[in-house]
Design an enzyme around this catalytic site. Sequence first.
Site, PDB file in Angstrom:
ATOM      1  N   ASP A 109      45.995  40.767  50.701  1.00 29.63           N
ATOM      2  CA  ASP A 109      45.389  40.743  52.026  1.00 29.63           C
ATOM      3  C   ASP A 109      45.915  39.537  52.798  1.00 29.63           C
ATOM      4  O   ASP A 109      46.375  38.561  52.210  1.00 29.63           O
ATOM      5  CB  ASP A 109      43.862  40.657  51.862  1.00 29.63           C
ATOM      6  CG  ASP A 109      43.125  40.610  53.181  1.00 29.63           C
ATOM      7  OD1 ASP A 109      43.557  41.277  54.147  1.00 29.63           O
ATOM      8  OD2 ASP A 109      42.104  39.903  53.252  1.00 29.63           O
ATOM      9  N   ASP A 151      44.162  38.046  56.057  1.00 30.91           N
ATOM     10  CA  ASP A 151      43.094  37.192  56.588  1.00 30.91           C
ATOM     11  C   ASP A 151      42.199  36.685  55.461  1.00 30.91           C
ATOM     12  O   ASP A 151      41.695  37.462  54.659  1.00 30.91           O
ATOM     13  CB  ASP A 151      42.265  37.947  57.620  1.00 30.91           C
ATOM     14  CG  ASP A 151      43.104  38.388  58.810  1.00 30.91           C
ATOM     15  OD1 ASP A 151      43.941  37.581  59.258  1.00 30.91           O
ATOM     16  OD2 ASP A 151      42.936  39.530  59.269  1.00 30.91           O
ATOM     17  N   ASP A 185      39.666  39.292  50.085  1.00 28.83           N
ATOM     18  CA  ASP A 185      38.418  38.527  50.189  1.00 28.83           C
ATOM     19  C   ASP A 185      37.215  39.417  50.467  1.00 28.83           C
ATOM     20  O   ASP A 185      36.087  38.932  50.466  1.00 28.83           O
ATOM     21  CB  ASP A 185      38.524  37.462  51.290  1.00 28.83           C
ATOM     22  CG  ASP A 185      38.664  38.083  52.665  1.00 28.83           C
ATOM     23  OD1 ASP A 185      39.629  38.832  52.884  1.00 28.83           O
ATOM     24  OD2 ASP A 185      37.798  37.831  53.530  1.00 28.83           O
TER      25      ASP A 185
END
Length: 173
Positions: free
Chosen positions: A6, A8, A133
């Site tokens: 990922d 961000d 996250d």
Amino acid sequence: MTLFVDMDEVLADTYQAHIDIYNSEFGETLTREECFGKEVWQCVPQERQQSIRQHARTYGFFRDLGIVDQSQEVLEQLNQKYEVYVASAAMQFPNSLEEKSVWLDDHFPFIPWQRRILCGDKHILKGDILIDDRSYNLKNFSGRSILFTSPHNMNTNGFERANTWLEIADKLL
């Protein structure tokens, strides 16, 4: 082996960007530690929450993000061992598509555009490992799921966790 990473909160520090913009806009001193277990917008007075929710819709937001510590070095090493793809849910903020691509060019030039997946929903990803996250991206992934620690997910359990990129290196290199 295929490794999805990922962007961000894993490579790019969007969380701190929200705090910095908020503090600048309102003359406050909000810290990451004050936000543990929450989204940044949940840590401010209700009348200011919409401002934070608009940050990601502002041109330039994704272009100027800070880099998560050690992510460049470790991801470059992982790129020698795995077929690495950056997978980011970019469709929620359409102006982020170009900005995220330019940011990756600047900070992760070893990940070519052919290995960047800017999508709407990550349930389409099929591979061996996903580092993210957000638990909702990990829960239906059929391979190995690693939750990368961010202030908002401090209270999330049930996933293999990595707090830093050095921990990722220990797990995968």
